[in-house]
Scaffold this active site. Structure first.
Site, PDB file in Angstrom:
ATOM      1  N   ASP A 134      -1.483  -4.091   9.889  1.00 20.70           N
ATOM      2  CA  ASP A 134      -0.866  -3.040   9.074  1.00 20.70           C
ATOM      3  C   ASP A 134      -1.725  -1.778   8.998  1.00 20.70           C
ATOM      4  O   ASP A 134      -2.900  -1.799   9.336  1.00 20.70           O
ATOM      5  CB  ASP A 134      -0.688  -3.545   7.641  1.00 20.70           C
ATOM      6  CG  ASP A 134       0.575  -4.367   7.497  1.00 20.70           C
ATOM      7  OD1 ASP A 134       1.371  -4.405   8.440  1.00 20.70           O
ATOM      8  OD2 ASP A 134       0.747  -4.963   6.420  1.00 20.70           O
ATOM      9  N   LYS A 189       3.083   0.649   8.338  1.00 20.16           N
ATOM     10  CA  LYS A 189       4.024   1.514   7.635  1.00 20.16           C
ATOM     11  C   LYS A 189       3.176   2.396   6.753  1.00 20.16           C
ATOM     12  O   LYS A 189       2.388   1.901   5.969  1.00 20.16           O
ATOM     13  CB  LYS A 189       4.950   0.685   6.737  1.00 20.16           C
ATOM     14  CG  LYS A 189       5.947  -0.127   7.490  1.00 20.16           C
ATOM     15  CD  LYS A 189       6.884  -0.819   6.538  1.00 20.16           C
ATOM     16  CE  LYS A 189       6.329  -2.167   6.128  1.00 20.16           C
ATOM     17  NZ  LYS A 189       7.247  -2.960   5.320  1.00 20.16           N
ATOM     18  N   MET A 213       0.507   1.945  -5.587  1.00 21.00           N
ATOM     19  CA  MET A 213       1.587   2.803  -5.089  1.00 21.00           C
ATOM     20  C   MET A 213       2.097   3.739  -6.184  1.00 21.00           C
ATOM     21  O   MET A 213       3.296   4.011  -6.272  1.00 21.00           O
ATOM     22  CB  MET A 213       2.748   1.939  -4.551  1.00 21.00           C
ATOM     23  CG  MET A 213       2.314   1.089  -3.358  1.00 21.00           C
ATOM     24  SD  MET A 213       3.575  -0.043  -2.766  1.00 21.00           S
ATOM     25  CE  MET A 213       3.458  -1.368  -3.957  1.00 21.00           C
TER      26      MET A 213
HETATM   27  N1  SAH Z   1      -1.641  -6.185  -0.674  1.00 16.12           N
HETATM   28  C1  SAH Z   1      -2.403  -5.030  -1.063  1.00 16.12           C
HETATM   29  C2  SAH Z   1      -1.562  -3.985  -1.773  1.00 16.12           C
HETATM   30  C3  SAH Z   1      -0.436  -3.430  -0.922  1.00 16.12           C
HETATM   31  S1  SAH Z   1       0.417  -2.129  -1.713  1.00 16.12           S
HETATM   32  C4  SAH Z   1      -3.585  -5.474  -1.937  1.00 16.12           C
HETATM   33  O1  SAH Z   1      -3.625  -6.616  -2.386  1.00 16.12           O
HETATM   34  O2  SAH Z   1      -4.492  -4.667  -2.122  1.00 16.12           O
HETATM   35  C5  SAH Z   1      -0.460  -0.724  -1.136  1.00 16.12           C
HETATM   36  C6  SAH Z   1      -1.130  -0.020  -2.287  1.00 16.12           C
HETATM   37  O3  SAH Z   1      -2.324  -0.692  -2.652  1.00 16.12           O
HETATM   38  C7  SAH Z   1      -1.565   1.391  -1.986  1.00 16.12           C
HETATM   39  O4  SAH Z   1      -0.510   2.302  -2.134  1.00 16.12           O
HETATM   40  C8  SAH Z   1      -2.628   1.606  -3.049  1.00 16.12           C
HETATM   41  O5  SAH Z   1      -2.048   1.848  -4.316  1.00 16.12           O
HETATM   42  C9  SAH Z   1      -3.272   0.242  -3.104  1.00 16.12           C
HETATM   43  N2  SAH Z   1      -4.469   0.142  -2.238  1.00 16.12           N
HETATM   44  C10 SAH Z   1      -4.618  -0.644  -1.165  1.00 16.12           C
HETATM   45  N3  SAH Z   1      -5.861  -0.523  -0.651  1.00 16.12           N
HETATM   46  C11 SAH Z   1      -6.503   0.368  -1.445  1.00 16.12           C
HETATM   47  C12 SAH Z   1      -7.814   0.908  -1.459  1.00 16.12           C
HETATM   48  N4  SAH Z   1      -8.731   0.573  -0.541  1.00 16.12           N
HETATM   49  N5  SAH Z   1      -8.137   1.797  -2.439  1.00 16.12           N
HETATM   50  C13 SAH Z   1      -7.243   2.156  -3.379  1.00 16.12           C
HETATM   51  N6  SAH Z   1      -5.985   1.666  -3.424  1.00 16.12           N
HETATM   52  C14 SAH Z   1      -5.619   0.788  -2.472  1.00 16.12           C
END
Ligand code: SAH
Length: 256
Positions: free
Chosen positions: A40, A62, A175
């Site tokens: 991803d 995406k 998000m």
């Molecule tokens: N499965 C992922 C989340 C997916 S949704 C998890 O457990 O982290 C994607 C959202 O996660 C992004 O829009 C943001 O809000 C957050 N996100 C993911 N990685 C991030 C990072 N390194 N720093 C800040 N926000 C992050």
């Protein structure tokens, strides 16, 4: 059909928040036996180095606002590759089951009777605040934490945010950057204008950035620092434990 002798199988693997060293050891081992890696946008490409050179690496990312690979295309690709090549590692940002649509992929694979194993990852929702030394719970300060999406399938903020804003819980919004104004409004309406708040951009990566303030100041700070996605929002008293909180809040008070 390249590897006709290989049994199809799928590993849903959580890549962690970005820093490639935050992958689990079990995740490294899974990648080492991958025939195909489907990865991803929010996974670090450095992780692909754990996979055999001969393995196939396919980007199915995406990014916000752009839907290059709809979910059903990803599901189908995953099945095709598993049937034709054997072990597919489905590498997903953070943890596969925290807003990762991991269960949809698991379910789809099950409908083809392809065995799936799950390797959890460090979710950004806990790991990113933690890397900033902001605990999501703290004895005497926060007894629970909520992880909420800022953008539901309908495009609206989640109704849960209204309830969470009324509670004493730490509230982590994923998000939610584009919805910051609306979310701030919800917290203010709940009488939480002075609640400590932080926004962290790309936690654990080279371009990590954080702004820290209170509900009332966070929008302006986020704009001033040009905070970009991926970013998460943290609302809660625990944000005040960050070493810079006291100094920063004083500075903002003197500006306003
Ligand atoms: N499965 C992922 C989340 C997916 S949704 C998890 O457990 O982290 C994607 C959202 O996660 C992004 O829009 C943001 O809000 C957050 N996100 C993911 N990685 C991030 C990072 N390194 N720093 C800040 N926000 C992050």
């Amino acid at each position: 059909m390249i590897n006709q002798n290989k049994e199809p199988k799928i590993t849903l693997l959580g890549a962690g928040p970005g820093d490639p060293d935050l992958l689990t050891l079990k995740g490294v081992k899974a990648l080492q036996t991958a025939d195909v890696v489907l990865y991803d946008a929010l996974t670090n490409e450095a992780l692909l180095e754990h996979a055999p050179t001969a393995s196939i690496k396919v980007y199915v990312g995406k990014r916000s606002g752009e839907h290059s690979y709809p979910q059903d295309t990803i599901n189908k690709l995953m099945i095709d590759y598993a049937l034709n090549y054997g072990h597919v590692v489905r590498l997903k940002g953070g943890d596969p089951f925290v807003f990762g649509r991991g269960y949809e992929e698991l379910d789809y694979a099950a409908s083809y009777s392809i065995p799936v194993s799950v390797i959890p990852g460090i979710s950004s929702s806990i790991g990113v605040p933690g890397l900033q030394q902001i605990p999501v719970t703290h004895r005497g300060m926060s007894e629970s934490f909520w992880v909420i999406t800022g953008t539901t399938t309908s495009g609206d903020v989640s109704n849960d945010i209204y309830q969470a804003a009324q509670s004493n819980a730490t509230v982590v919004v994923l998000m939610g950057l584009k919805k910051l104004a609306k979310i701030v409004e919800i917290f203010k309406a709940a009488g939480k204008g002075s609640l400590p708040t932080a926004v962290v951009q790309n936690g654990s990566a080279d371009d990590e950035k954080m702004v820290i303030g209170v509900v009332e100041t966070i929008e302006i700070l986020t704009a001033q620092e040009h905070i970009k996605a991926p970013a998460l929002l943290i609302f809660g008293e625990v944000v005040s434990l960050h070493p810079s909180f006291k100094t920063l809040v004083k500075q903002y008070a003197s500006i306003s």
